[in-house]
Design an enzyme around this catalytic site. Sequence first.
Site, PDB file in Angstrom:
ATOM      1  N   LEU A 500      15.328 -74.512  15.435  1.00 36.01           N
ATOM      2  CA  LEU A 500      14.409 -74.535  16.573  1.00 36.01           C
ATOM      3  C   LEU A 500      14.775 -73.510  17.634  1.00 36.01           C
ATOM      4  O   LEU A 500      13.935 -73.035  18.369  1.00 36.01           O
ATOM      5  CB  LEU A 500      14.393 -75.931  17.214  1.00 36.01           C
ATOM      6  CG  LEU A 500      13.905 -77.074  16.332  1.00 36.01           C
ATOM      7  CD1 LEU A 500      14.061 -78.401  17.059  1.00 36.01           C
ATOM      8  CD2 LEU A 500      12.455 -76.866  15.933  1.00 36.01           C
ATOM      9  N   GLY A 501      16.068 -73.209  17.747  1.00 34.74           N
ATOM     10  CA  GLY A 501      16.524 -72.267  18.760  1.00 34.74           C
ATOM     11  C   GLY A 501      18.030 -72.151  18.710  1.00 34.74           C
ATOM     12  O   GLY A 501      18.722 -72.859  17.960  1.00 34.74           O
ATOM     13  N   GLY A 506      25.776 -72.804  20.343  1.00 39.69           N
ATOM     14  CA  GLY A 506      25.348 -73.409  19.097  1.00 39.69           C
ATOM     15  C   GLY A 506      23.880 -73.217  18.829  1.00 39.69           C
ATOM     16  O   GLY A 506      23.144 -72.601  19.596  1.00 39.69           O
ATOM     17  N   ASP A 618      25.204 -75.821  33.112  1.00 43.87           N
ATOM     18  CA  ASP A 618      24.449 -74.778  32.410  1.00 43.87           C
ATOM     19  C   ASP A 618      22.943 -74.955  32.630  1.00 43.87           C
ATOM     20  O   ASP A 618      22.161 -75.000  31.686  1.00 43.87           O
ATOM     21  CB  ASP A 618      24.776 -74.815  30.912  1.00 43.87           C
ATOM     22  CG  ASP A 618      24.397 -73.502  30.219  1.00 43.87           C
ATOM     23  OD1 ASP A 618      24.238 -72.484  30.922  1.00 43.87           O
ATOM     24  OD2 ASP A 618      24.259 -73.495  28.977  1.00 43.87           O
TER      25      ASP A 618
END
Length: 776
Positions: A500-501, A506, A618
Amino acid sequence: MASLLLAFLILQFVQTNCNVDGGSIELGTSLVADAQSTTNPWYSQSKMFAFGFHPQGSSYVVAIWLVNSGETTVVWTAYPDDPPVSPNTTLKLTHQGELVVSSKQGLDNKIIASNVSSAVMKDNGNFVMYNDQMGVVWQSFDYPTDSMLLGQSLFGGQQLVSSVSKTNYSSGRFRIKMQIDGNLVMYPKNTEDDYASAYWSSGTFEHKTSRNYLYLNDTGLMLINGSNSDTIKYFYTTLNYPVIYRATLGDDGIFRLYFYNDSNSSPIIVWKKTDCPCTVKNICGLNSYCTLNHDQPDCVCLPGSDFVDLDFKHWGCERNFTKAMCKSGKENDTYYHMVSEEGLLCEDYPYYRAITHFKEECRDSCLKDCDCDAAFFKNSFCERYKFPLRYVKRVYDEPTTYLSFFKTIRVNLKATSVDKEMMTSSSKKTWLLVLVISLVFSMYSCISLSFTGYFVFKFRLFKYGRLLERRSLGLAEDLILQSYSYKELKKATHGFKQELGRGSFGRVYKGSFDKASRVIAVKRLEKMVEEGEKEFRAEMQVIGKTHHRNLVRLLGYCAEGKERLLVYEYMSNGTLADRLFRSETLPNWSERVQIALDVARGILYLHEECKTPIIHCDIKPQNILMDDFWTAKISDFGLAKLLMPDQTKTFTMVRGTRGYLAPEWQKNTPISVKVDIFSYGIVLLETICCRKNLEVQVSNMEEIVLSTWAYKCFERGQLDLLVGDEQVDMATLERLVKVGLWCIHDEPAFRPSMKSVVLMLEGITEIATPPCPISV
């Protein structure tokens, strides 16, 4: 010789510690807030005005008051919006030339003025401080509160703000402003300087280039042309003997001019605006309007609302029923009833206005509109409004031409007499039916009772086996974070097949449990920091307990060998970065404002509403996902840092993404929740402008760094450049930009808390002018 020395010492003591005769106040003189503070202040020479500590309840304020036998009137206060000071607080003109207010403990000192050589309380009520060249370094006339005195001027941009009451000198609900355009206007406090909020003005727009100012002298109150000192407009003037005037904006929003025959007389009102108290906007608060009761204002709630507090009716009213859900974008009109009122007018801006020739059409259009709470019909125009309503007033001239409709809950009609007869006749048959059913049910129960034990045992045994067999998303995961094996997650993602991305730590894969009935997203961490097994599990358990509509739900994790995987709920509409930077159709302005609020509320939950405070570390558009209903949710807690309940800062290695990192990450200092607020500030500016913070392909070099360009546009009053040709609400745009600039302040201590950010975004609290960002 001894007597001369004694006389000299007494003279020195009087000069440095007293102001009994209203003379110059020398360095070293001080006052103490106590029961004697109002009897031993610093008087003017005529003893008409006094400067010092004045009581407010059980505390004190630094104030100037008018002393006479009629009444004691406070005409100026220092720091009106700060809490009153406690007894034994000291006001001192120090030998270093500073006028300082300091507590008994020496904490929270406030310096009113510096570089002072002497001070004097003047007979016109002006407290003035001079330097050693007798130049004025500070005077109370430059910082007006709610009053103007003899010889005082109100220049362009300055305003008077009413007090809360005659005994509470904090800033109240109304203001009168001498505008730069030359017009003197009254508004409710905390409103924009626009036509909808104004309730009185001098109407002097034609002199907008002359820099008008309001002036009060011994002949009256007048508006002066700043260019040639000509009088533009007399509000009140007299040709009689000289008198003493005081102009005050009252706690009821009315501007009054008082005069005194002498220092011991009671004041007499000689002029006031407005004449009717009910013309003051916001005099009765939201969802209410003002009526006169024996010439006194009385507040009445609009239909469908009740007073917030009956003891304080001016606080306004709130809705007294719960709204129904909309059906297919249309209102559930069977749930509501429209109540009509004559003679009411709303002077605020409607969200919808159209020509409608029939009042019934206006009423029905509001009834079927999900957003509409009230509609006002006049002269073939129908205007729709949402709650809360402000600036509603009663119209006494031709009230029948003003018709309004308010959405209220429908009241169920009582049963008619025919219904009652039918119910009586049917009730006789009902008990027979109940008896028959009861007998049949008893027989059935006896027959089935013999099989119950066997089937219950078998069912429970089967259910227990299924729970052991299946480790899928179910009730257990609603109570505790699920721990998965690497083999289970590999199977659920079909060998990590559909990506998905990806991010710096990761990649994310799509997966499913229960034969594809429950879709999940699995993040496989590839650059995991060296953390112990116990610490990793403890942090995941804490994060797993977070429940908020603006956080992506963490469902489980895997900590097996070197493998670290996180299992999240699946978000079907991708990331905020996709919508802002890569989508052909960008979110409109209202959607972007809502996204900014969603993200802020999610961070607020992590910082202040969790049992264990969480620093996300983040925050960036790639970690903000959109669900099926386009609600923004914060994701990716792989880098999050937990704090103890009583901990505000912690040490950790650098975490996050370049471009969103707060400056303190590079300084090897303890980090706090303020690093998330810095990152949010960058995300907020990116969301406003639909572009990245660093963009090389721009037409102008100053646009490369978005945060720097945003400040320059704000400083120059050119915020429209940030959104191009898009039509946006400029007041909301300015509010969001100011919040973003405060969030990216170089010093963590000056960044607002997330709670303050939410309040500022919602327009509840005012926002100071932000400084220029340094680190960006």
